[in-house]
Design a protein around this motif. Structure first.
Motif, PDB file in Angstrom:
ATOM      1  N   LYS A 195      13.747  30.896  53.579  1.00 29.18           N
ATOM      2  CA  LYS A 195      13.482  29.660  52.849  1.00 29.18           C
ATOM      3  C   LYS A 195      12.090  29.694  52.211  1.00 29.18           C
ATOM      4  CE  LYS A 195      14.992  25.575  54.264  1.00 29.18           C
ATOM      5  NZ  LYS A 195      15.138  24.338  55.044  1.00 29.18           N
ATOM      6  N   GLN A 196      11.086  30.198  52.927  1.00 25.12           N
ATOM      7  CA  GLN A 196       9.724  30.287  52.379  1.00 25.12           C
ATOM      8  C   GLN A 196       9.662  31.275  51.219  1.00 25.12           C
ATOM      9  OE1 GLN A 196       7.318  31.318  55.732  1.00 25.12           O
ATOM     10  NE2 GLN A 196       7.124  29.205  56.452  1.00 25.12           N
ATOM     11  N   ASN A 197      10.310  32.420  51.363  1.00 25.96           N
ATOM     12  CA  ASN A 197      10.306  33.401  50.281  1.00 25.96           C
ATOM     13  C   ASN A 197      11.029  32.890  49.046  1.00 25.96           C
ATOM     14  OD1 ASN A 197       8.800  35.260  51.685  1.00 25.96           O
ATOM     15  ND2 ASN A 197      10.585  36.364  52.458  1.00 25.96           N
ATOM     16  N   THR A 198      12.127  32.180  49.257  1.00 28.25           N
ATOM     17  CA  THR A 198      12.851  31.593  48.130  1.00 28.25           C
ATOM     18  C   THR A 198      11.994  30.553  47.426  1.00 28.25           C
ATOM     19  OG1 THR A 198      14.917  31.940  49.326  1.00 28.25           O
ATOM     20  CG2 THR A 198      14.978  30.438  47.454  1.00 28.25           C
ATOM     21  N   GLN A 199      11.277  29.751  48.183  1.00 32.90           N
ATOM     22  CA  GLN A 199      10.405  28.734  47.608  1.00 32.90           C
ATOM     23  C   GLN A 199       9.281  29.387  46.795  1.00 32.90           C
ATOM     24  OE1 GLN A 199      11.108  25.600  47.725  1.00 32.90           O
ATOM     25  NE2 GLN A 199       9.308  24.885  46.641  1.00 32.90           N
ATOM     26  N   LYS A 200       8.706  30.475  47.312  1.00 28.05           N
ATOM     27  CA  LYS A 200       7.648  31.187  46.580  1.00 28.05           C
ATOM     28  C   LYS A 200       8.171  31.769  45.273  1.00 28.05           C
ATOM     29  CE  LYS A 200       4.766  32.633  50.459  1.00 28.05           C
ATOM     30  NZ  LYS A 200       4.289  33.811  51.233  1.00 28.05           N
ATOM     31  N   MET A 201       9.415  32.264  45.276  1.00 24.59           N
ATOM     32  CA  MET A 201       9.980  32.834  44.062  1.00 24.59           C
ATOM     33  C   MET A 201      10.257  31.784  43.006  1.00 24.59           C
ATOM     34  SD  MET A 201      12.452  36.007  45.051  1.00 24.59           S
ATOM     35  CE  MET A 201      13.514  35.152  46.183  1.00 24.59           C
ATOM     36  N   LEU A 202      10.621  30.577  43.429  1.00 28.81           N
ATOM     37  CA  LEU A 202      10.951  29.535  42.479  1.00 28.81           C
ATOM     38  C   LEU A 202       9.714  28.880  41.875  1.00 28.81           C
ATOM     39  CD1 LEU A 202      13.964  27.838  44.291  1.00 28.81           C
ATOM     40  CD2 LEU A 202      14.011  29.447  42.380  1.00 28.81           C
ATOM     41  N   GLU A 203       8.608  28.888  42.597  1.00 28.73           N
ATOM     42  CA  GLU A 203       7.368  28.321  42.078  1.00 28.73           C
ATOM     43  C   GLU A 203       6.533  29.430  41.469  1.00 28.73           C
ATOM     44  OE1 GLU A 203       5.620  26.615  45.519  1.00 28.73           O
ATOM     45  OE2 GLU A 203       6.946  24.879  45.508  1.00 28.73           O
ATOM     46  N   LEU A 204       5.661  29.075  40.574  1.00 23.90           N
ATOM     47  CA  LEU A 204       4.801  30.058  39.927  1.00 23.90           C
ATOM     48  C   LEU A 204       3.350  29.810  40.300  1.00 23.90           C
ATOM     49  CD1 LEU A 204       5.173  32.459  38.051  1.00 23.90           C
ATOM     50  CD2 LEU A 204       4.751  30.942  36.134  1.00 23.90           C
ATOM     51  N   LYS A 205       3.120  29.447  41.550  1.00 21.97           N
ATOM     52  CA  LYS A 205       1.771  29.129  42.000  1.00 21.97           C
ATOM     53  C   LYS A 205       1.001  30.369  42.422  1.00 21.97           C
ATOM     54  CE  LYS A 205       2.917  24.490  43.479  1.00 21.97           C
ATOM     55  NZ  LYS A 205       3.021  23.560  44.597  1.00 21.97           N
ATOM     56  N   GLU A 206       1.676  31.318  43.020  1.00 18.02           N
ATOM     57  CA  GLU A 206       1.022  32.547  43.467  1.00 18.02           C
ATOM     58  C   GLU A 206       1.965  33.719  43.232  1.00 18.02           C
ATOM     59  OE1 GLU A 206       2.096  32.597  48.178  1.00 18.02           O
ATOM     60  OE2 GLU A 206       0.457  31.311  47.532  1.00 18.02           O
ATOM     61  N   PRO A 207       1.414  34.914  43.033  1.00 19.61           N
ATOM     62  CA  PRO A 207       2.282  36.068  42.776  1.00 19.61           C
ATOM     63  C   PRO A 207       3.105  36.427  44.001  1.00 19.61           C
ATOM     64  CG  PRO A 207      -0.018  36.727  42.857  1.00 19.61           C
ATOM     65  CD  PRO A 207       0.009  35.243  42.979  1.00 19.61           C
ATOM     66  N   PHE A 208       4.333  36.746  43.764  1.00 26.36           N
ATOM     67  CA  PHE A 208       5.236  37.097  44.862  1.00 26.36           C
ATOM     68  C   PHE A 208       5.599  38.586  44.809  1.00 26.36           C
ATOM     69  CE2 PHE A 208       9.507  37.531  46.680  1.00 26.36           C
ATOM     70  CZ  PHE A 208       9.255  37.093  47.960  1.00 26.36           C
ATOM     71  N   PHE A 209       6.063  39.040  43.673  1.00 27.25           N
ATOM     72  CA  PHE A 209       6.514  40.417  43.560  1.00 27.25           C
ATOM     73  C   PHE A 209       5.367  41.398  43.358  1.00 27.25           C
ATOM     74  CE2 PHE A 209      10.417  38.168  42.264  1.00 27.25           C
ATOM     75  CZ  PHE A 209      11.267  38.703  43.205  1.00 27.25           C
ATOM     76  N   VAL A 210       4.232  40.923  42.877  1.00 30.62           N
ATOM     77  CA  VAL A 210       3.117  41.821  42.570  1.00 30.62           C
ATOM     78  C   VAL A 210       2.650  42.548  43.819  1.00 30.62           C
ATOM     79  CG1 VAL A 210       0.736  41.896  41.783  1.00 30.62           C
ATOM     80  CG2 VAL A 210       2.379  40.462  40.597  1.00 30.62           C
ATOM     81  N   GLU A 211       2.475  41.829  44.896  1.00 29.21           N
ATOM     82  CA  GLU A 211       1.983  42.449  46.122  1.00 29.21           C
ATOM     83  C   GLU A 211       2.990  43.431  46.714  1.00 29.21           C
ATOM     84  OE1 GLU A 211       1.210  39.082  48.516  1.00 29.21           O
ATOM     85  OE2 GLU A 211      -0.566  38.480  47.374  1.00 29.21           O
ATOM     86  N   LYS A 212       4.258  43.221  46.447  1.00 28.42           N
ATOM     87  CA  LYS A 212       5.289  44.077  47.015  1.00 28.42           C
ATOM     88  C   LYS A 212       5.596  45.294  46.139  1.00 28.42           C
ATOM     89  CE  LYS A 212       7.659  40.242  49.337  1.00 28.42           C
ATOM     90  NZ  LYS A 212       6.595  40.029  50.209  1.00 28.42           N
TER      91      LYS A 212
END
Length: 88
Positions: A7-24
């Motif tokens: 649920k947290q990862n899905t929420q991060k992907m839907l918002e554009l507040k902080e990078p999600f895929f960049v770190e991975k």
């Protein structure tokens, strides 16, 4: 991965507040930036040839296709420059 992490990862992907895929993905893809760029250029060259062939049947569609190729080239270049400059 439990339900809360999902649920947290899905929420991060839907918002554009902080990078999600960049770190991975950026540390892994950084080593392959040149290959990604060359493969992208080959695909764009094929698209340009398709637009030139399309020029004889539908000139307006060919112009639109060439504009998309220009936009795709800019995005590809920006992505590869970002990968090269990533430092973490």
């Amino acid at each position: 991965m439990n339900q809360e992490e999902l649920k947290q990862n899905t929420q991060k992907m839907l918002e554009l507040k902080e990078p999600f895929f960049v770190e991975k993905l950026a540390p892994t893809l950084k080593n392959y930036a040149q290959i990604i760029y060359l493969v992208g250029l080959v695909l764009l060259a094929i698209s340009v040839l398709g637009a030139i062939i399309m020029l004889f049947s539908s000139p307006s569609a060919a112009i639109i296709s060439l504009l998309f190729v220009v936009v795709e080239f800019i995005l590809l270049r920006m992505f590869c420059e970002f990968l090269i400059s990533y430092n973490k």
